[in-house]
Design a protein around this motif. Structure first.
Motif, PDB file in Angstrom:
ATOM      1  N   SER A  69       0.751  -1.123   0.008  1.00 20.69           N
ATOM      2  CA  SER A  69       0.020   0.032  -0.047  1.00 20.69           C
ATOM      3  C   SER A  69       0.888   1.206   0.007  1.00 20.69           C
ATOM      4  O   SER A  69       0.660   2.247  -0.531  1.00 20.69           O
ATOM      5  N   GLY A  70       2.048   1.221   0.776  1.00 22.21           N
ATOM      6  CA  GLY A  70       2.839   2.339   0.657  1.00 22.21           C
ATOM      7  C   GLY A  70       3.399   2.561  -0.796  1.00 22.21           C
ATOM      8  O   GLY A  70       3.506   3.679  -1.166  1.00 22.21           O
ATOM      9  N   ALA A  71       3.885   1.570  -1.459  1.00 19.71           N
ATOM     10  CA  ALA A  71       4.585   1.832  -2.721  1.00 19.71           C
ATOM     11  C   ALA A  71       3.548   2.198  -3.619  1.00 19.71           C
ATOM     12  O   ALA A  71       3.723   3.144  -4.557  1.00 19.71           O
ATOM     13  N   MET A  72       2.118   1.636  -3.403  1.00 17.93           N
ATOM     14  CA  MET A  72       1.168   2.246  -4.422  1.00 17.93           C
ATOM     15  C   MET A  72       0.740   3.763  -3.926  1.00 17.93           C
ATOM     16  O   MET A  72       0.768   4.579  -5.068  1.00 17.93           O
ATOM     17  N   PHE A  73       0.657   4.218  -2.856  1.00 19.93           N
ATOM     18  CA  PHE A  73       0.610   5.395  -2.571  1.00 19.93           C
ATOM     19  C   PHE A  73       1.710   6.549  -3.146  1.00 19.93           C
ATOM     20  O   PHE A  73       1.403   7.443  -3.469  1.00 19.93           O
ATOM     21  N   MET A  74       2.997   5.837  -2.864  1.00 20.89           N
ATOM     22  CA  MET A  74       4.150   6.892  -3.512  1.00 20.89           C
ATOM     23  C   MET A  74       3.985   7.021  -4.947  1.00 20.89           C
ATOM     24  O   MET A  74       4.346   7.700  -5.336  1.00 20.89           O
ATOM     25  N   LEU A  75       3.677   5.712  -5.590  1.00 21.55           N
ATOM     26  CA  LEU A  75       3.556   6.023  -6.990  1.00 21.55           C
ATOM     27  C   LEU A  75       2.537   6.793  -7.568  1.00 21.55           C
ATOM     28  O   LEU A  75       2.545   7.741  -8.293  1.00 21.55           O
ATOM     29  N   TRP A  76       1.362   6.642  -6.726  1.00 21.19           N
ATOM     30  CA  TRP A  76       0.232   7.791  -7.016  1.00 21.19           C
ATOM     31  C   TRP A  76       0.715   9.287  -6.790  1.00 21.19           C
ATOM     32  O   TRP A  76       0.309  10.214  -7.816  1.00 21.19           O
ATOM     33  N   GLN A  77       1.428   9.571  -5.646  1.00 20.31           N
ATOM     34  CA  GLN A  77       1.927  10.752  -5.592  1.00 20.31           C
ATOM     35  C   GLN A  77       2.889  11.238  -6.656  1.00 20.31           C
ATOM     36  O   GLN A  77       3.031  12.309  -7.092  1.00 20.31           O
ATOM     37  N   LEU A  78       3.734  10.329  -7.064  1.00 18.50           N
ATOM     38  CA  LEU A  78       4.602  10.603  -8.195  1.00 18.50           C
ATOM     39  C   LEU A  78       3.830  10.976  -9.494  1.00 18.50           C
ATOM     40  O   LEU A  78       4.308  11.803 -10.193  1.00 18.50           O
ATOM     41  N   ILE A  79       2.963  10.073  -9.606  1.00 13.52           N
ATOM     42  CA  ILE A  79       2.183  10.232 -11.066  1.00 13.52           C
ATOM     43  C   ILE A  79       1.508  11.621 -10.808  1.00 13.52           C
ATOM     44  O   ILE A  79       1.706  12.402 -11.798  1.00 13.52           O
ATOM     45  N   CYS A  80       0.845  12.132  -9.737  1.00 16.55           N
ATOM     46  CA  CYS A  80       0.215  13.282  -9.598  1.00 16.55           C
ATOM     47  C   CYS A  80       1.518  14.477  -9.760  1.00 16.55           C
ATOM     48  O   CYS A  80       1.073  15.483 -10.364  1.00 16.55           O
ATOM     49  N   LEU A  81       2.380  14.359  -9.016  1.00 15.27           N
ATOM     50  CA  LEU A  81       3.483  15.412  -9.290  1.00 15.27           C
ATOM     51  C   LEU A  81       3.929  15.665 -10.599  1.00 15.27           C
ATOM     52  O   LEU A  81       4.290  16.658 -11.057  1.00 15.27           O
ATOM     53  N   ASN A  82       4.174  14.494 -11.342  1.00 19.29           N
ATOM     54  CA  ASN A  82       4.519  14.399 -12.509  1.00 19.29           C
ATOM     55  C   ASN A  82       3.586  14.991 -13.651  1.00 19.29           C
ATOM     56  O   ASN A  82       3.913  16.047 -14.602  1.00 19.29           O
ATOM     57  N   LYS A  83       2.378  15.036 -13.225  1.00 17.92           N
ATOM     58  CA  LYS A  83       1.348  15.827 -13.922  1.00 17.92           C
ATOM     59  C   LYS A  83       1.177  17.066 -13.586  1.00 17.92           C
ATOM     60  O   LYS A  83       0.248  18.015 -14.279  1.00 17.92           O
ATOM     61  N   GLY A  84       1.896  17.792 -12.651  1.00 20.02           N
ATOM     62  CA  GLY A  84       1.780  19.245 -12.147  1.00 20.02           C
ATOM     63  C   GLY A  84       0.996  19.208 -11.173  1.00 20.02           C
ATOM     64  O   GLY A  84       0.499  20.509 -10.901  1.00 20.02           O
ATOM     65  N   LYS A  85       0.010  18.227 -10.745  1.00 19.07           N
ATOM     66  CA  LYS A  85      -1.037  18.425  -9.535  1.00 19.07           C
ATOM     67  C   LYS A  85      -0.354  18.563  -8.357  1.00 19.07           C
ATOM     68  O   LYS A  85       0.793  18.124  -8.198  1.00 19.07           O
TER      69      LYS A  85
END
Length: 189
Positions: A69-85
């Motif tokens: 769950s931590g890896a999925m959360f960090m991946l989600w954070q990374l995707i959102c930050l890459n999109k500029g959100k």
């Protein structure tokens, strides 16, 4: 004031949680390591005179849940930050999902261990095994319990020499010792 989440921090968190996934996956899915927990069903099927009840694997399950769950959360954070959100706050659903998964992981550790131990103990009792008292067999192991068919084995010095650490091959060695004893007793003089 907290520092905002950055792509670098998210990437480090993702790598960290992915590294934490290695021990649970290795211990739960590797065929050679799977036997290290001394599977109770194999011990009961072999009808060993001494069996070990070992529930250490529940900690690995909990660690796997939390790390995944931590890896999925960090991946989600990374995707959102890459999109500029903006990074996800504590009110966001992904943060709440991560916290819920962490709580479920901890439930595997505490009440889950008790429930699993109770289940294994009832299986052993159905096969007429009884628990050895504390400080008899397996004095060097805190998380593994020894159960016997013949209660005198709990205080047997030869069995105690074999049953020291709770290794999965010890019940088979004890069964061999008992078989050799019985063979020596039934041999004509």
């Amino acid at each position: 004031m907290t520092k905002p989440m950055t792509i670098k921090k998210s990437l480090i968190g993702l790598v960290f949680f992915c590294i934490l996934l290695i021990p649970p996956f290795e211990s739960l899915f590797d065929k050679e390591i799977l036997g290290r927990f001394g599977r109770l069903d194999f011990q009961l099927a072999a009808n060993y005179p001494v069996i070990y009840i070992n529930i250490e694997y529940s900690t690995f399950i909990a660690g796997g849940i939390i790390a995944l769950s931590g890896a999925m959360f960090m991946l989600w954070q990374l995707i959102c930050l890459n999109k500029g959100k903006p990074p996800r706050s504590s009110e966001h659903y992904s943060t709440k999902a991560f916290a819920t998964a962490a709580i479920i992981g901890f439930l595997f550790i505490f009440p889950g261990r008790h429930i699993e131990r109770s289940h294994m103990e009832s299986l052993a009792e159905q096969k007429s095994y009884q628990a050895c008292p504390p400080f008899t067999l397996l004095m060097n192991s805190v998380s593994i319990d020894a159960w016997v068919k013949d209660f005198s084995l709990c205080n047997d010095p030869e069995v105690d020499k074999i049953a020291m650490y709770g290794y999965p091959d010890e019940p088979a060695k004890i069964a061999e010792l008992i078989a050799m004893r019985n063979k020596a007793l039934t041999r004509p003089q």
